[in-house]
Design an enzyme around this catalytic site. Structure first.
Site, PDB file in Angstrom:
ATOM      1  N   LYS A 136      -7.343  -5.895  34.509  1.00 44.81           N
ATOM      2  CA  LYS A 136      -6.513  -7.173  33.982  1.00 44.81           C
ATOM      3  C   LYS A 136      -5.159  -6.953  34.109  1.00 44.81           C
ATOM      4  CE  LYS A 136      -9.567  -8.185  30.168  1.00 44.81           C
ATOM      5  NZ  LYS A 136     -10.098  -7.990  28.798  1.00 44.81           N
ATOM      6  N   ASP A 159      -6.029 -14.641  24.595  1.00 38.73           N
ATOM      7  CA  ASP A 159      -7.573 -14.866  24.491  1.00 38.73           C
ATOM      8  C   ASP A 159      -8.144 -16.161  24.137  1.00 38.73           C
ATOM      9  OD1 ASP A 159      -8.906 -12.735  25.805  1.00 38.73           O
ATOM     10  OD2 ASP A 159      -8.405 -11.325  24.100  1.00 38.73           O
ATOM     11  N   GLN A 205      -7.684  -5.335  23.258  1.00 37.38           N
ATOM     12  CA  GLN A 205      -8.937  -5.041  24.084  1.00 37.38           C
ATOM     13  C   GLN A 205      -9.893  -4.817  22.963  1.00 37.38           C
ATOM     14  OE1 GLN A 205     -10.027  -5.513  27.267  1.00 37.38           O
ATOM     15  NE2 GLN A 205     -12.020  -5.293  26.569  1.00 37.38           N
TER      16      GLN A 205
END
Ligand code: NAP
Length: 303
Positions: free
Chosen positions: A54, A121, A98
């Site tokens: 990412k 997200d 994460q």
């Protein structure tokens, strides 16, 4: 005739190129770039490799990127304080924590602590609600479902009036993609059925699907005879079924991945199909980047 492959690697790269030119344009006009922070707690190797990818992608696109690694022993309070710091940081437009997190930390509290306007997200309840309402209300569609929808649109698949069947009802894939397909508009207007482990006659439902989206995490669950001839099959499953020698270095072993659909037989029946790997997978990071850019654009008030 063999199905047309929907290649996420190629479509994802096209979108990344679009993002690169938008970033250059915004930087030239406003003197700012999108800022993305990824917070990694502990050193789970899979999480580390996702975060690294990412960050590398964000760097390549010209974003400001911050990789904030925290020890596995961090307290919930300290993690929440860290999120608060990034919530207040004007150079950061996207915050990604994460998952999974260590046991001492309540994931729900962490997700809820992220400013919904930086929740790239799309997991914060405010963004889940926005997605449910649909239309202009949607700010950050969750990345994997958004990637699936983009693959369908860019492959020219007609969704309006189509029978779409989604196998799986998770919060990160099944439920949001079903919700997106049932909305009004482009890449939507479908008639959607969601199936799961309690569904009777799973095969019969799948056989009706013009668009079959499978996110169960069960290798080879969908058999070729469950597929309607000519259907568009999106295989979200990523299952490690063994190891194989790496292409670059045959002495090194890498995971052997399989989807939830029996690809080799399914491709003889479907009209379009995503491979695993190289289908949905690469789209998730791409859409994360798109959401981060969108966050900055919203801040600047540009379309
Ligand atoms: P999950 O949370 O485990 O959910 C799986 C869903 O599939 C559940 O709703 C489950 O039903 C249903 N299911 C499982 N076995 C089934 C069966 N035999 N028949 C019917 N339904 C069944 O999984 P997830 O997070 O959505 O992920 C699904 C797959 O997609 C995994 O392989 C994952 O690795 C992959 N994935 C890929 C990406 C990507 O490519 N970027 C992103 C996310 C996930 P119940 O609710 O009844 O248990």
């Amino acid at each position: 005739m063999a199905a047309k492959l929907i290649k996420g690697t190629e479509i994802g790269e096209l979108i990344l190129q679009e993002i690169i030119s938008e970033v250059a344009h915004i930087k030239g006009k406003y003197g700012v770039v999108p800022g993305l922070v990824t917070i990694l707690v502990g050193n789970n190797p899979a999480s580390l490799s996702y975060v690294t990818l990412k960050i590398k992608t964000a760097h390549r696109l010209g974003f400001k990127e911050v990789q904030d690694n925290q020890p596995a022993t961090i307290s919930e309070r300290d993690l929440l304080a860290l999120i608060d710091k990034y919530n207040k940081d004007d150079s950061i437009h996207g915050i990604l924590v994460q998952l999974p997190l260590p046991k001492q930390i309540d994931e729900k509290k962490v997700i809820n602590a992220i400013d919904p306007d930086k929740d790239v997200d799309g997991f914060h309840p405010v963004n889940v609600g926005r997605l449910m309402i649909g239309g202009d209300e949607v700010k950050f569609p969750p990345c994997t479902p958004a990637g699936i929808q983009e693959l369908i649109i860019r492959s020219g698949i007609e969704t309006g009036g189509a029978e779409a069947v989604v196998v799986g009802r998770s919060n990160i894939v099944g439920k949001p993609i079903a919700n997106m397909l049932v909305q009004k508009g482009r890449g939507a207007d479908a008639t959607v059925t969601v199936v799961h482990t309690k569904t009777k006659n799973l095969a019969d439902h799948c056989r009706r699907a013009d668009i079959l989206i499978v996110a169960a995490g069960v290798p080879g669950l969908v058999k070729p005879e469950w597929i309607k001839p000519g259907a568009c099959v999106i295989d979200v499953g990523v299952n490690r079924v063994g190891e194989k020698p790496s292409k670059d270095d045959p002495k090194r072993m890498v995971p052997l991945l399989k989807g939830d659909v029996d690809f080799e037989t399914a491709r003889e029946i479907a009209g379009h199909i995503t491979p695993v790997p190289g289908g949905v997978g690469p789209m998730t990071i791409t859409m994360l980047m798109k959401n981060t850019l969108k966050s900055l654009k919203c801040r600047l008030g540009v379309q």
